[in-house]
Design a protein around this motif. Structure first.
Motif, short mmCIF file in Angstrom:
data_model
loop_
_atom_site.label_atom_id
_atom_site.label_comp_id
_atom_site.label_asym_id
_atom_site.label_seq_id
_atom_site.Cartn_x
_atom_site.Cartn_y
_atom_site.Cartn_z
N PRO A 37 -0.55 4.18 -21.29
CA PRO A 37 -0.28 5.51 -21.85
C PRO A 37 0.12 5.41 -23.31
O PRO A 37 0.77 4.45 -23.74
CB PRO A 37 0.85 6.06 -20.99
CG PRO A 37 1.42 4.90 -20.26
CD PRO A 37 0.36 3.83 -20.22
N ASN A 38 -0.22 6.41 -24.07
CA ASN A 38 0.13 6.49 -25.48
C ASN A 38 1.61 6.82 -25.60
O ASN A 38 2.05 7.88 -25.15
CB ASN A 38 -0.73 7.56 -26.15
CG ASN A 38 -0.49 7.65 -27.64
OD1 ASN A 38 0.46 7.07 -28.17
ND2 ASN A 38 -1.33 8.41 -28.32
N TRP B 149 3.82 23.32 -32.77
CA TRP B 149 4.66 22.28 -33.37
C TRP B 149 5.00 22.69 -34.77
O TRP B 149 4.19 23.32 -35.44
CB TRP B 149 3.94 20.93 -33.40
CG TRP B 149 3.59 20.40 -32.04
CD1 TRP B 149 2.36 20.27 -31.53
CD2 TRP B 149 4.48 19.91 -31.04
NE1 TRP B 149 2.39 19.75 -30.28
CE2 TRP B 149 3.71 19.51 -29.95
CE3 TRP B 149 5.87 19.78 -30.91
CZ2 TRP B 149 4.22 18.99 -28.78
CZ3 TRP B 149 6.37 19.25 -29.75
CH2 TRP B 149 5.57 18.87 -28.70
N HIS C 17 3.25 7.77 -28.07
CA HIS C 17 3.51 8.86 -29.02
C HIS C 17 3.10 10.23 -28.49
O HIS C 17 3.35 11.25 -29.13
CB HIS C 17 2.78 8.59 -30.34
CG HIS C 17 3.16 7.28 -30.96
ND1 HIS C 17 4.38 7.04 -31.52
CD2 HIS C 17 2.47 6.12 -31.06
CE1 HIS C 17 4.45 5.80 -31.97
NE2 HIS C 17 3.30 5.22 -31.70
N TYR C 18 2.48 10.29 -27.32
CA TYR C 18 2.02 11.56 -26.77
C TYR C 18 3.21 12.33 -26.20
O TYR C 18 3.94 11.84 -25.37
CB TYR C 18 0.97 11.31 -25.68
CG TYR C 18 0.42 12.58 -25.09
CD1 TYR C 18 -0.36 13.44 -25.86
CD2 TYR C 18 0.68 12.93 -23.78
CE1 TYR C 18 -0.87 14.61 -25.32
CE2 TYR C 18 0.17 14.09 -23.23
CZ TYR C 18 -0.60 14.93 -24.01
OH TYR C 18 -1.09 16.09 -23.47
N GLN C 19 3.37 13.57 -26.64
CA GLN C 19 4.51 14.38 -26.21
C GLN C 19 4.09 15.49 -25.27
O GLN C 19 4.88 16.39 -24.99
CB GLN C 19 5.20 14.97 -27.43
CG GLN C 19 5.74 13.94 -28.38
CD GLN C 19 6.31 14.58 -29.64
OE1 GLN C 19 6.21 15.78 -29.84
NE2 GLN C 19 6.91 13.77 -30.48
N GLY C 20 2.88 15.48 -24.82
CA GLY C 20 2.43 16.53 -23.93
C GLY C 20 1.81 17.67 -24.72
O GLY C 20 1.71 17.61 -25.94
#
Length: 162
Positions: free
Chosen positions: A139-140, A152, A142-145
């Motif tokens: 999984p990345n 943002w 840095h991915y915040q969903g």
């Protein structure tokens, strides 16, 4: 073309645009058009005045004459190729069904080579890419969903009340 051919081209142009033709004109046009075929240059004059009201210049004759020569060569080439194809089709020795021979050759090669390893027959960079694709997915970090409804960055508390 020689000077007489150039004089004929200029005389034909004069019939269309009433120009006067002198020895200097013939010499100047000869210098610009000496390498063209006389038939093409004469046809170029007619073609030019059939589609343009501009006064004929050597550049017009050159462009059109070269197009005519190119077209003539293309037609001759196509006719030559058509005759060659017809001659080949008429020759029973040249045209024959060789599918059985090709199938035998492929079977012989397949038997000689034996089973193959796809990784040996493929390019190294494709094999490497395929191996990378087969790794376990990580999984990345840095991915915040998905973004929140406001987008943002998340607005501050005092901005949400306004």
């Amino acid at each position: 073309m020689n000077a007489t051919d150039i004089a004929n081209v200029l005389a034909k142009a004069a019939a269309f645009d009433q120009r006067t033709v002198g020895q200097a004109d013939i010499l100047a046009w000869h210098e610009a058009l000496h390498d063209l075929e006389a038939v093409d240059a004469l046809a170029a004059v007619t073609r030019h005045y059939a589609s343009s009201e501009q006064r004929l210049m050597p550049v017009h004759v050159r462009r059109i004459a070269l197009d005519l020569a190119r077209e003539r060569h293309r037609v001759a080439r196509e006719q030559r190729e058509r005759l060659e194809l017809e001659a080949t089709a008429a020759d029973a020795v040249t045209v024959r069904d060789r599918s059985a021979e090709v199938a035998d050759l492929l079977a012989t090669l397949r038997d000689r080579l034996g089973p193959s390893d796809p990784s040996v027959l493929r390019r190294a960079e494709w094999v490497r890419e395929e191996r990378l694709r087969q790794r376990d997915a990580v999984p990345n970090p840095h991915y915040q969903g998905p973004p929140p409804p406001g987008g943002w960055p998340i607005p501050a508390a005092d901005d949400r009340t306004a």
